[in-house]
Design an enzyme around this catalytic site. Structure first.
Site, PDB file in Angstrom:
ATOM      1  N   GLU A 224      45.751  29.829  36.388  1.00 18.23           N
ATOM      2  CA  GLU A 224      46.827  30.349  36.805  1.00 18.23           C
ATOM      3  C   GLU A 224      47.845  30.938  35.845  1.00 18.23           C
ATOM      4  OE1 GLU A 224      47.775  30.975  39.728  1.00 18.23           O
ATOM      5  OE2 GLU A 224      46.130  29.714  41.068  1.00 18.23           O
TER       6      GLU A 224
ATOM      7  N   CYS B 278      43.236  43.577  51.592  1.00 19.12           N
ATOM      8  CA  CYS B 278      44.728  44.249  51.769  1.00 19.12           C
ATOM      9  C   CYS B 278      45.369  44.485  50.273  1.00 19.12           C
ATOM     10  CB  CYS B 278      45.366  43.143  52.309  1.00 19.12           C
ATOM     11  SG  CYS B 278      47.149  43.818  53.072  1.00 19.12           S
TER      12      CYS B 278
ATOM     13  N   CYS C  78      39.325  43.431  57.429  1.00 25.09           N
ATOM     14  CA  CYS C  78      40.186  42.254  57.703  1.00 25.09           C
ATOM     15  C   CYS C  78      40.264  41.399  58.462  1.00 25.09           C
ATOM     16  CB  CYS C  78      41.670  42.842  57.452  1.00 25.09           C
ATOM     17  SG  CYS C  78      43.021  41.570  57.462  1.00 25.09           S
TER      18      CYS C  78
ATOM     19  N   CYS D 287      41.057  47.661  56.196  1.00 30.87           N
ATOM     20  CA  CYS D 287      41.602  47.119  57.436  1.00 30.87           C
ATOM     21  C   CYS D 287      40.401  46.846  58.222  1.00 30.87           C
ATOM     22  CB  CYS D 287      42.574  48.025  58.283  1.00 30.87           C
ATOM     23  SG  CYS D 287      44.136  48.296  57.476  1.00 30.87           S
TER      24      CYS D 287
ATOM     25  N   CYS E 146      48.014  41.779  62.736  1.00 26.46           N
ATOM     26  CA  CYS E 146      48.875  42.737  61.588  1.00 26.46           C
ATOM     27  C   CYS E 146      49.554  43.753  62.096  1.00 26.46           C
ATOM     28  CB  CYS E 146      47.695  43.190  60.597  1.00 26.46           C
ATOM     29  SG  CYS E 146      48.669  44.188  59.473  1.00 26.46           S
TER      30      CYS E 146
END
Length: 1521
Positions: free
Chosen positions: A1086, A1241, A1252, A1249, A1258
């Site tokens: 991270e 995205c 997705c 899209c 959305c």
């Protein structure tokens, strides 16, 4: 936080490593309190004097105190510390021997107690309190209390020079630090940090103060133990930890951070301090400068929550937090000189300090008589076993009224009739209420009990108050140096005097902040200059110079004619002034530099936020001088702007709430009933303000008729608390129809003197109204010109007998006069007889003010005006019937009820208009008396608010009156502003500008709906959240990337996908990895993945784990080793965080990671996002993550525009992410959302899209589809796009910097082919950067900062340089710059190496004294290297030297100003952990050695070297080696 970045230039400047100043003294210094006096009789001097007893007599021990100093209070003893600090400051400030004696006695008594207790311990409570604290048992903050004593003793030593104070402080600190040391040894750091949660006050600040006096390292070490690490680390990282925290103890913590920087030069401490200050001002402050309610901070930009309930609204702005905020502001200004900070300091002082003390009330100037203080009774008090000394509280003689009370508006807040029970000194409030219709006497919480009492309160705020008022003079003037000359800052406009001993100069300031003539602040500074020491230039003396003795022994005014001095004066031009109307003159000649081209400072703290106060915006300093002579006068006229300042709250429903600011003053509205709505255009606020006139002030006093006088006298009290048959008429307010209406009573009310004060004005019904009554009156009899005479004749002045009254000859006559009475506290509201029931009330006046010539007035208007007009009947005979009180007694007949008189209701205090005689309810007799309030409070204005008018009073001048701090500007709702949330509700610019015909026009008409604003977003429905979770997790399980820190027990990747990932070297984290090691994996990934592409991070991650597979292995590494592996990855602070975090985990947590998000944030560098990611992915905790990918997905799901980084947006993202989070698979879900944002995205282009899994939910995608269905062309200019969300935010412009870099190559003395030396020959000089700031701890070639943009810059934008041969410069200026650069570099190298550089052709040297011979020197060109916030142009030169010197590595020597350095052989240079910029420079050097450019790829140079203990290389490793 633009201004915070400016403050941190000290930390971020790219300069060569030099020794950090220790201590780091600020460039701007205060004057000693002994040298700054407050003008006698001025507001500040009166406040200071009233906070201390006037006599210095010593009380004898007696009964103990109450409140927080009661014998059963666990906080007992804290006030003694405050009092020690305050008396020390008073002794220094005044120089009076009484204060010195008090200081000596206090310290002597405390020393006796300390000796009796033994071991250095000193407190009012037993040591067992600390035992309970260390065992984590309930106890009230013992460290907080003892810190006050420690700080007080140190102030006694530093300011008053009190003998024994420092020794007592050392003894106490040794005892306390010894306890801490034992706790740490027995229970460890985590336990100790839990102990600190109880509250340690300012222990760290006090101990750093002690360290500054003793230089003992154990004191600095002990101070650091009191830093709350979780709080500190969040601030260092720039995150906001304030929401939910107790305000005062954490402000004290920040004072400790500031002290740490000032004493030790700790850059992280400066970062934490500046970060906190920016967060406080930008996101948590009211317009007064205060910041808390119910003793805590709320959420960012949500200060409207303070008004959510009565208790919170009455407990805003805790006074002790105001005291600490001022201290912090002084620190920040002393290090920056930012004029916006001086503006903020002024605002806090005038609104948050002035006015927290109950001021003794004075008559207006015309009534004052010289007073002699009365002897105070000796009171028997002591502070239990400490035997502490408390000043006695007594009473001054009541002021006697005399003279003409109606002579005009005075400067006093109140006055008039002498009252008993005058306020005692030293009474304070704990909270400054900012709700609607509240008073400073409001109660409801532990501290908000109104005004303190002399012996039974002693709250924390009482202690900081006495300190505040003892130091009012400490920031009026400050000093520094400019261009080698003394520099005087005139920061505050306060009547005051400054003695500058070194210059033998006195500056005397006259100032008026409360002009009754206009909306301007005026200040005048007179310079008195005296002959230099031992000088007799005038042939006789020094002009009365006195260099010491405090402000009680200032030099006589005048100076000596002809004396001159050179100094610079920085005169503050406030941000609240009208810049184009400011006038500054020197000896009546305009100082034009103050009005043209002045520096505007930071642009204000809070600028650009879109809501909340803009502290200091436009503030600047005007520089005057440097030549001055005695008697010079500087004058300034500063017209004040009137601003409707929004509440710091981004929610739509809070948009209307605004504070009326006039210059630096928050203007509170006198609003008894809590009404606070005005119908005013905020942009034209100044037009709605006027200055009220108090010349017609009176008070009405009523006496009952003879039959009821005795009973009434026993039953009813006046506002002063005195039992009498004579009672003032004043309103007792109630809420009728939303207006400020009141039933007028003969007693009771708020106790505020303005409530019992009226304006006696010309009759609202006009003179013609008299003809409709039973008696005739000429027009002249009611004209306003005659009212002043009649008002003065009617008043029975104190000491005047009936026989001497000017009206005694009129006894028995009926002379009717017409008059109306306007309430002083309620502009436009008049005594009115209610037409329905005859009750006397206070109602708005008739707008037309009907007169005999007014034919347009409606009947109802005339009727209302008659109800507000009274016929006054003198009644001398009736007055005699009640004891001959006055020949000026009268009755009142309302014109609306001819023949009636006002009478007192039976058994009550209400007044009615009744016709005829009634023995049970006799006619009320009235007298005019001097007004209860001799004038309006200083600085008062009237706000003409459309539906009603409000009296506005600077909040610091309000004493008893109920008031409102924030008004609701209803016009904002009417014009639509109130419906716009702060996160922009406007559509993207492309969509708005579309509409030039065709299908784009249809888009504008049908589909160009604005994106949702923050406050318009509805919660995600549970069924919708369930659908999104299911779809997203199903997609993730089948499509997730294989990463070395990721494992997914639900993975459905096909065998082919797994094999393909393995072929690329991508393997998941082992399933059998223990949790602690898996947390280590996730933590490293991270941190490493921040601002870095995942594929690149994965490559480095594998190498990292091969080198340091456990946190214990990492903790044993050096920073240099970590930097070497990290080289090329950028953002080197992350590498530092990993190493610091590993050392913290191993050293403080025994190698075990915390497992909750909150606990994980104690690790250095771990913030809200990182902790949530680790806790959910590695530990399964149900906590949502929010990063850029998540924000992008959420913004498109809900179609949210606006700045995604604003405070409101940040809260919204967290809210939505928590609603969507899958409770059963939180870690997988968080990774799924991030994976979706990274792969589908995507940013900066149209998302995929069609791939997705949540496109059905959305809203942005639905908008695109709807546009296409309606005939629009998707992708056309102006058409909606998913990529429009979230809004693109302009990046801050990078700072331009120009630096000189020298690649210094050292050849051995016997090297013969010097001129042809290649990169492999000899050694190269590397210098280590400082341990904090940009590229901290990394090695670089010698580098010097040259300044801003340079000549010839921009040729090599891509980071390459043209030509290696130098050649003749194209411009003569460039040759001069080159010579200057070389001279600077030579000076630096000679200082660092301790040798002299000899020019080409000189014989070689041999170290110190012999020097180094320059073999070759030529410029290589320029490189441009871009950081996140800096665009750096590097002017690189090749410097080949030869000689015999010591080439061993050297550590830094901060005291000597020497940086760490080493000579690295050429073949080893590539193995060093060098930053990308340094590698660019080295490549340029290598390329310059050959006409044929090197074919080596710079990309491969950036790759980290393989770890020595790495396993067999994978295909990917082999390709990159």
């Amino acid at each position: 936080m633009a201004f915070v970045a400016a403050l941190l230039i000290i930390r971020l400047a790219l300069v060569l490593p030099i020794a950090a100043a220790s201590p780091h003294l600020p460039p701007i210094q205060p004057f000693s309190l002994a040298d700054v006096g407050l003008a006698p009789g001025s507001e500040f001097a009166t406040q200071r004097d009233q906070s201390f007893a006037k006599n210095a007599g010593l009380p004898t021990p007696g009964s103990p105190y109450g409140g927080w100093e009661a014998q059963d209070s666990e906080l007992r003893g804290h006030f003694m510390g405050h009092y020690l600090s305050a008396t020390a400051a008073a002794a220094l400030h005044t120089g009076l021997p009484q204060f010195r004696q008090r200081c000596d006695l206090l310290v002597a008594q405390l020393t006796q107690v300390q000796e009796a207790l033994g071991g250095g311990y000193l407190s009012a409570f037993p040591k067992s309190f600390f035992d309970r604290l260390e065992a984590l048992q309930p106890v009230r903050a013992p460290f907080y209390t003892t810190h006050k004593l420690l700080a007080g003793l140190l102030d006694q030593h530093s300011m008053a020079g009190t003998a024994g104070a420092l020794q007592a402080a050392r003894g106490l600190s040794d005892y306390l630090c010894g306890r801490v040391r034992r706790v740490l040894a027995a229970n460890g750091t985590q336990h100790w940090q839990r102990v600190l949660e109880v509250g340690s006050g300012g222990m760290s600040e006090a101990l750093y103060m002690l360290y500054s006096l003793t230089a003992a390292q154990e004191h600095a070490e002990c101070a650091h133990w009191f830093d709350k690490q979780a709080f500190f680390r969040l601030l260092v990282d720039g995150r906001d930890p304030l929401p939910g925290l107790a305000a005062d103890p954490h402000l004290a913590q920040v004072q400790g951070f500031a002290a740490r920087y000032q004493q030790l030069g700790d850059e992280e401490a400066l970062t934490a301090t500046a970060s906190f200050f920016g967060l406080l001002l930008q996101h948590h402050s009211f317009s007064t400068g205060g910041s808390s309610w119910l003793e805590h901070w709320g959420a960012e930009d949500s200060l409207g929550d303070a008004f959510s309930n009565a208790s919170a609204a009455a407990a805003t702005q805790e006074s002790c937090t105001t005291y600490n905020a001022l201290k912090l502001t002084r620190f920040m200004f002393s290090h920056t000189g930012d004029p916006a900070l001086a503006d903020f300091y002024e605002r806090v002082l005038l609104n948050g300090v002035i006015g927290i003390q109950k001021m003794q009330q004075q008559p207006p100037p015309s009534q004052r008589q010289p007073q002699q203080p009365q002897p105070r009774p000796q009171q028997q008090h002591h502070h239990h076993h400490l035997q502490t000394l408390q000043q006695t509280a007594g009473k001054h003689a009541a002021p006697q009224s005399s003279g003409d009370w109606s002579a005009g508006a005075g400067a006093s807040t109140s006055g008039g009739e002498a009252e008993e029970g005058l306020v005692q000194e030293g009474r304070f409030i704990c909270f400054l209420p900012l709700g609607a219709g509240l008073t400073k006497a409001e109660g409801g919480t532990s501290c908000s009990r109104g005004w303190s009492t002399p012996f039974d309160s002693f709250w924390c705020c009482s202690g900081t108050a006495v300190q505040s008022f003892s130091r009012l003079a400490d920031s009026v003037f400050l000093r520094s140096q400019m261009q080698g000359l003394p520099l005087l800052y005139v920061n505050q406009f306060v009547p005051s005097s400054l003695r500058w001993t070194e210059l033998r100069l006195v500056a005397r300031q006259q100032a008026d902040l409360y002009s009754a003539a206009d909306n301007s602040v005026r200040s005048r500074l007179i310079l008195d200059i005296y002959p230099p020491d031992s000088s007799d230039e005038q042939g006789g003396g020094d002009g009365g110079w006195r260099a010491s003795g405090g402000t009680a022994s200032f030099p006589a005014a005048g100076g000596v004619a002809g004396q001159q001095r050179r100094l610079i004066v920085n005169w503050r031009i406030p941000g609240w002034s009208k810049a184009d109307q400011v006038q500054v003159t020197i000896n009546d000649r305009n100082a034009t530099q103050c009005m043209q081209g002045a520096d505007s400072g930071t642009g204000g703290m809070g600028a650009g936020l879109g809501s909340g106060p803009q502290f200091g915006q436009g503030a600047r300093f005007c520089t005057l001088g440097p030549n001055w002579k005695s008697g010079d006068v500087v004058e300034a006229v500063l017209p004040m702007r009137a601003v409707a300042e929004p509440l710091n709250d981004v929610r739509r429903e809070m948009t209307e709430l605004r504070a009326v600011m006039l210059g630096p003053f928050l203007m509170a509205g006198v609003t008894h009933d809590g009404s606070h709505t005005v119908d005013v255009d905020p942009s034209r606020l100044e037009e709605a303000l006027s200055i009220p006139d108090s010349t017609s002030f009176v008070s009405l006093r009523m006496a009952a008729a003879a039959a009821a006088a005795a009973a009434a006298a026993a039953a009813v009290m006046t506002t002063s608390g005195r039992s009498s048959g004579a009672r003032r008429v004043l309103p007792r307010l109630n809420d009728q129809q939303g207006h400020c209406c009141a039933t007028v009573m003969a007693a009771g009310g708020s106790g505020a003197q303005l409530d019992a004060t009226f304006k006696m004005v010309a009759p609202l019904a006009g003179c013609a109204g008299a003809r409709e009554g039973p008696a005739e009156a000429s027009a002249a009899s009611c004209a306003s010109a005659h009212l002043t005479v009649r008002r003065r004749l009617l008043i029975q002045r104190p000491g005047e007998t009936a026989a001497s009254s000017s009206l005694h000859q009129q006894q028995g006559e009926e002379v009717p006069w017409l008059v109306s009475f306007e309430a002083a506290a309620f502009p436009g509201h008049y005594l009115t007889v209610d037409q329905s029931n005859g009750i006397l009330a206070l109602l708005p006046g008739h707008k037309s003010r009907g007169s005999s010539s007014s034919s347009s007035s409606s009947g109802s208007g005339k009727s209302a005006a008659r109800a507000q007009t009274f016929r006054l009947h003198l009644a001398g005979a009736a007055a005699a019937a009640v004891g001959g009180r006055s020949t000026a007694a009268f009755t009142l007949e309302p014109l609306s009820r001819p023949g009636s008189r006002l009478q007192l209701a039976s058994g009550g205090s209400q007044l009615h208009a009744v016709s005829g005689s009634n023995a049970e309810r006799p006619v009320a007799l009235f007298e005019l008396v001097p007004p209860a309030a001799g004038a309006y409070p200083r600085g008062s204005r009237v706000l003409h608010g459309g539906t009603r008018d409000f009296l506005l009073v600077p909040i610091g001048q309000v004493m008893e009156e109920p008031y409102t701090a924030y008004f609701r500007f209803s016009m904002l709702t009417r014009i639509g502003i109130g419906r716009v949330a702060s996160l922009s509700a406007m559509a993207p610019k492309r969509a708005k500008e579309a509409g030039q015909g065709g299908k784009a026009t249809k888009r504008t008409k049908t589909a160009a709906t604005a994106p949702n604003a923050v406050t318009d977003v509805e919660d995600i429905a549970s069924f919708e959240a369930t659908e999104i979770r299911s779809s997203l997790l199903e997609w993730y399980d089948k499509n997730h990337r294989t990463l070395p820190w990721r494992r997914n027990a639900h993975s459905q990747l096909t065998a082919a996908m797994v094999a393909a990932a393995a072929a690329d070297g991508s393997f998941p984290a082992p399933a059998e990895l223990p949790q602690n090691e898996f947390i280590y994996y996730v933590w490293v990934c991270e941190i490493m993945s921040q601002q870095t592409q995942v594929a690149r991070a994965a490559e480095y991650f594998r190498r990292w784990m091969a080198r340091w597979p456990t946190v214990q292995a990492l903790a044993a590494a050096s920073q240099e080793e970590v930097n070497e592996l990290w080289a090329g990855l950028g953002y080197y602070r992350r590498a530092r965080y990993l190493l610091d975090g590993a050392k913290y985990i191993v050293g403080q947590l025994d190698g075990s990671f915390p497992t909750t998000a909150q606990e994980l944030q104690s690790i250095p560098g771990v913030g809200a996002y990182t902790s949530a990611a680790i806790a959910s992915i590695a530990c399964g905790q149900r906590v949502a993550v929010v990063d850029g990918n998540v924000i992008r997905v959420l913004a498109r799901l809900r179609r949210l525009g606006g700045d995604p980084r604003s405070g409101a947006a940040t809260r919204l993202w967290a809210q939505l992410a928590e609603q969507l989070l899958d409770p059963d698979r939180p870690g997988d879900f968080n990774q799924a959302v991030m994976e979706l944002g990274a792969t589908v995205c995507v940013p900066n282009t149209e998302p995929k899209c069609g791939e997705c899994p949540v496109s059905a939910s959305c809203q942005a995608y639905k908008e695109v589809q709807r546009y296409a269905r309606e005939g629009g062309t998707t992708g056309a200019e102006g058409a909606p796009r998913c990529a429009d969300y979230p809004a693109k935010v302009d990046k801050a412009q990078k700072r331009e910097e120009v630096v000189a870099v020298a690649v210094v190559q050292l050849l051995a003395p016997d090297h013969t082919a010097a001129a042809a030396a290649g990169p492999a020959a000899g050694s190269f000089l590397l210098v280590k950067r400082p341990g904090s700031g940009l590229l901290a701890g990394l090695w670089q070639f010698p580098l010097l900062q040259l300044g801003g943009e340079g000549e010839g810059e921009g040729e090599n934008e891509g980071g390459t340089a043209e030509g290696g041969g130098g050649g003749a410069p194209r411009k003569p200026q460039q040759q001069a710059l080159k010579q200057q650069q070389q001279q600077l570099m030579d000076a630096y190298l000679e200082a660092q190496l301790g040798v002299q550089l000899r020019g080409q052709g000189s014989p070689g040297g041999s170290g110190v004294g012999g020097g180094l011979r320059v073999v070759e020197r030529r410029p290589l060109g320029e490189l441009v290297h871009v950081f996140s916030h800096i665009r750096m142009t590097m002017r690189v030169e090749r410097l080949v030297v030869q000689g015999d010197i010591d080439t061993s590595a050297r550590e830094a020597d901060e005291a000597a100003g020497l940086a760490a350095l080493q000579w690295v052989p050429g073949p080893e240079l590539q193995a060093k952990g060098l930053s990308s910029g340094v590698k660019k420079v080295y490549k340029l050097f290598c390329d310059s050695n050959s006409k044929a450019k090197s074919k080596q790829s710079i990309t491969s140079f950036f790759k980290p070297k393989a770890a020595a203990a790495a396993p067999a290389a994978t295909a990917d490793d082999a390709a990159s080696s």
